[in-house]
Design a protein around this motif. Sequence first.
Motif, PDB file in Angstrom:
ATOM      1  N   PHE A 165       0.833  -1.210   0.000  1.00  0.00           N
ATOM      2  CA  PHE A 165       0.000   0.000   0.000  1.00  0.00           C
ATOM      3  C   PHE A 165       0.865   1.256   0.000  1.00  0.00           C
ATOM      4  N   LEU A 166       1.930   1.246   0.796  1.00  0.00           N
ATOM      5  CA  LEU A 166       2.801   2.422   0.870  1.00  0.00           C
ATOM      6  C   LEU A 166       3.478   2.688  -0.470  1.00  0.00           C
ATOM      7  N   ARG A 167       3.901   1.626  -1.174  1.00  0.00           N
ATOM      8  CA  ARG A 167       4.532   1.815  -2.472  1.00  0.00           C
ATOM      9  C   ARG A 167       3.542   2.338  -3.502  1.00  0.00           C
ATOM     10  N   LYS A 168       2.332   1.822  -3.463  1.00  0.00           N
ATOM     11  CA  LYS A 168       1.327   2.247  -4.426  1.00  0.00           C
ATOM     12  C   LYS A 168       0.984   3.717  -4.258  1.00  0.00           C
ATOM     13  N   THR A 169       0.959   4.193  -3.030  1.00  0.00           N
ATOM     14  CA  THR A 169       0.592   5.580  -2.737  1.00  0.00           C
ATOM     15  C   THR A 169       1.807   6.495  -2.573  1.00  0.00           C
ATOM     16  N   SER A 170       3.017   5.933  -2.617  1.00  0.00           N
ATOM     17  CA  SER A 170       4.273   6.673  -2.429  1.00  0.00           C
ATOM     18  C   SER A 170       4.405   7.272  -1.037  1.00  0.00           C
ATOM     19  N   LEU A 171       3.620   6.776  -0.073  1.00  0.00           N
ATOM     20  CA  LEU A 171       3.741   7.271   1.293  1.00  0.00           C
ATOM     21  C   LEU A 171       5.019   6.800   1.957  1.00  0.00           C
ATOM     22  N   ASP A 172       5.671   5.789   1.390  1.00  0.00           N
ATOM     23  CA  ASP A 172       6.927   5.318   1.977  1.00  0.00           C
ATOM     24  C   ASP A 172       8.030   6.359   1.852  1.00  0.00           C
ATOM     25  N   GLU A 173       7.822   7.384   1.018  1.00  0.00           N
ATOM     26  CA  GLU A 173       8.843   8.418   0.810  1.00  0.00           C
ATOM     27  C   GLU A 173       8.794   9.530   1.863  1.00  0.00           C
ATOM     28  N   LEU A 174       7.763   9.577   2.694  1.00  0.00           N
ATOM     29  CA  LEU A 174       7.580  10.708   3.607  1.00  0.00           C
ATOM     30  C   LEU A 174       8.756  10.951   4.558  1.00  0.00           C
ATOM     31  N   PRO A 175       9.423   9.917   5.084  1.00  0.00           N
ATOM     32  CA  PRO A 175      10.557  10.204   5.986  1.00  0.00           C
ATOM     33  C   PRO A 175      11.680  11.004   5.333  1.00  0.00           C
ATOM     34  N   GLN A 176      11.708  11.071   4.015  1.00  0.00           N
ATOM     35  CA  GLN A 176      12.738  11.863   3.345  1.00  0.00           C
ATOM     36  C   GLN A 176      12.586  13.353   3.623  1.00  0.00           C
ATOM     37  N   LEU A 177      11.455  13.765   4.198  1.00  0.00           N
ATOM     38  CA  LEU A 177      11.320  15.149   4.638  1.00  0.00           C
ATOM     39  C   LEU A 177      12.387  15.485   5.677  1.00  0.00           C
ATOM     40  N   LEU A 178      12.801  14.485   6.458  1.00  0.00           N
ATOM     41  CA  LEU A 178      13.893  14.688   7.416  1.00  0.00           C
ATOM     42  C   LEU A 178      15.207  14.891   6.688  1.00  0.00           C
ATOM     43  N   ASN A 179      15.408  14.162   5.568  1.00  0.00           N
ATOM     44  CA  ASN A 179      16.601  14.379   4.753  1.00  0.00           C
ATOM     45  C   ASN A 179      16.623  15.786   4.165  1.00  0.00           C
ATOM     46  N   VAL A 180      15.434  16.296   3.818  1.00  0.00           N
ATOM     47  CA  VAL A 180      15.347  17.651   3.274  1.00  0.00           C
ATOM     48  C   VAL A 180      15.745  18.670   4.336  1.00  0.00           C
ATOM     49  N   LEU A 181      15.222  18.511   5.549  1.00  0.00           N
ATOM     50  CA  LEU A 181      15.563  19.438   6.623  1.00  0.00           C
ATOM     51  C   LEU A 181      17.053  19.370   6.964  1.00  0.00           C
ATOM     52  N   ALA A 182      17.647  18.195   6.797  1.00  0.00           N
ATOM     53  CA  ALA A 182      19.076  18.039   7.093  1.00  0.00           C
ATOM     54  C   ALA A 182      19.962  18.605   5.992  1.00  0.00           C
ATOM     55  N   GLY A 183      19.356  19.067   4.890  1.00  0.00           N
ATOM     56  CA  GLY A 183      20.141  19.635   3.802  1.00  0.00           C
ATOM     57  C   GLY A 183      20.705  18.603   2.855  1.00  0.00           C
ATOM     58  N   GLU A 184      20.334  17.335   3.004  1.00  0.00           N
ATOM     59  CA  GLU A 184      20.856  16.271   2.153  1.00  0.00           C
ATOM     60  C   GLU A 184      20.048  16.104   0.872  1.00  0.00           C
ATOM     61  N   MET A 185      18.812  16.588   0.897  1.00  0.00           N
ATOM     62  CA  MET A 185      17.922  16.471  -0.252  1.00  0.00           C
ATOM     63  C   MET A 185      17.141  17.764  -0.424  1.00  0.00           C
ATOM     64  N   SER A 186      16.420  17.834  -1.533  1.00  0.00           N
ATOM     65  CA  SER A 186      15.516  18.945  -1.808  1.00  0.00           C
ATOM     66  C   SER A 186      14.111  18.365  -2.009  1.00  0.00           C
ATOM     67  N   LEU A 187      13.093  19.220  -1.949  1.00  0.00           N
ATOM     68  CA  LEU A 187      11.745  18.729  -2.218  1.00  0.00           C
ATOM     69  C   LEU A 187      11.609  18.268  -3.664  1.00  0.00           C
ATOM     70  N   VAL A 188      12.264  18.992  -4.581  1.00  0.00           N
ATOM     71  CA  VAL A 188      12.204  18.649  -6.001  1.00  0.00           C
ATOM     72  C   VAL A 188      13.616  18.540  -6.545  1.00  0.00           C
ATOM     73  N   GLY A 189      13.894  17.451  -7.225  1.00  0.00           N
ATOM     74  CA  GLY A 189      15.223  17.256  -7.793  1.00  0.00           C
ATOM     75  C   GLY A 189      15.336  15.882  -8.421  1.00  0.00           C
ATOM     76  N   PRO A 190      16.521  15.508  -8.897  1.00  0.00           N
ATOM     77  CA  PRO A 190      16.709  14.176  -9.486  1.00  0.00           C
ATOM     78  C   PRO A 190      16.498  13.075  -8.449  1.00  0.00           C
ATOM     79  N   ARG A 191      16.182  11.892  -8.935  1.00  0.00           N
ATOM     80  CA  ARG A 191      16.015  10.751  -8.046  1.00  0.00           C
ATOM     81  C   ARG A 191      17.324  10.464  -7.310  1.00  0.00           C
ATOM     82  N   PRO A 192      17.281  10.210  -5.985  1.00  0.00           N
ATOM     83  CA  PRO A 192      18.506   9.870  -5.244  1.00  0.00           C
ATOM     84  C   PRO A 192      19.127   8.591  -5.817  1.00  0.00           C
ATOM     85  N   CYS A 193      20.398   8.653  -6.130  1.00  0.00           N
ATOM     86  CA  CYS A 193      21.067   7.596  -6.891  1.00  0.00           C
ATOM     87  C   CYS A 193      21.771   6.607  -5.970  1.00  0.00           C
TER      88      CYS A 193
END
Length: 475
Positions: free
Chosen positions: A414-442
């Motif tokens: 269910f999480l994969r179908k709805t992409s809700l499994d990605e929500l913890p990456q908001l912590l990566n965004v706050l840490a400066g490791e990611m952005s809200l919009v950008g290339p897929r993490p490689c």
Amino acid sequence: MNVVERAAATGLELDHLAFDERTVSLLERRAIHDEGRKASRKVARRRGWLVRRALLAADVGGLVTAFLLARLLAGHKTGAPAMTGFAVLLLTIPVWVVAAQLYGLYERDEEHVDHSTVDEVVGVFHLVTLGAWLSFVGVWLAGVKDPYVLRLVAFWFLAVILVAAFRGLARSAARRSSLYLQNTVIIGAGHIGQLAARKLLQHPEYGINLVGFIDQCPRPRRPELEHLALLGPGDRLADIVTLLDVERVIIAFNEASHEELLATIRELRKLDVQIDVVPRLFEILGPKAGIHTFEGLPLVGLPPAKLSRSSRLLKRTLDNVGALAMLVVLAPLMLLIALAIRLDSTGPGLFRQRRLGYDMEPFTLLKFRTMRVDTDEEEHRRYIESTLTHAASPNSNGLYKLDRTSSVTRVGAFLRKTSLDELPQLLNVLAGEMSLVGPRPCLEYETKGFAEHHFERFLVPPGLTGLWQVTARAR
């Protein structure tokens, strides 16, 4: 008379006549629709005919509804002033339509395969803002001493929302009609032509009915394209376009010379079809590339790939504000998801994985766990290595993604179908490791198959979402 019989009647020998049922059915339905109308190539441009009328009705409906709701919300006045305002609106509707035409709000669906209501929100905003001011001036010139500014503001606000919403509904309705579909052929059955075909087949919402390829010396077709017809060489192009009622021609790379391609395009212009040309160096042409000229010679301008310091600061600010706001709002949902994961299977709620970020700096990416903890990662590594080639084909599930259904948990599916499994990456965004919009993490081992230009993705931080996720996902 079916397609094969029509081909024989015109003396056209097609290399491959395995047209799918959708193409044959579409031709028959359109033949019925066009019965009794004069034969003309302009009849073939049905999408534009359909969508323009649907959008016109949507614009009028949105404006009238906004006006009536504004009267209710901002105070209902009766008598001459109210009737004058409504009369001014009706009289200025032709002006609205002409202005919308000037903004290009009626033509893009026929020209662009991926055009949507989202693409024209800015144009609708400008149109309604201009129209609201003209209405204000019109009512004032009509002699109404109190134009009732509050009502006009309410009309402007509602019109922006309702016109866009009505346009979305109109497009949704138009796309259900067979008239919206465009019979399309691709000139060039090489690697780029087949790449274009695969992308079109992955997006049925584009309304493209891909009939086949035109090529003198076609390459062997990929397995997922074998149902498409090989229509023959380009010297019978006019006959093919007429026979198969083609409305769009995509010119991809083929063996034709520069002069032959120019002759082909000039011939197509006489047939009233939409022509799309895949440009040379298309790999480096982004959405910000612009065309400018000097002395009639067109040039394609490529802006710098890197963001300026001020743009980076603005983007980082938006990332922090957006991620923090989303974490506050979604915190209860994220707690429920973590609890559901723990109850569904043994193991932690979060999944941690090493990824490469800005400037190839490694970081730990966070996701909700969707698979069992004993899943072997080596299988995925081998699959990624096998897909890093142009010859790779999608799996039986139609995706460029390893089918590991047996390893995915019930909550994880269910999480994969709805992409809700990605929500913890908001912590990566706050840490400066990611952005809200950008290339897929490689993944680090994905870079083993990279060409030099593939490393340009590391010029910006990876994103929680981006072009990959929005347009194609695992396809």
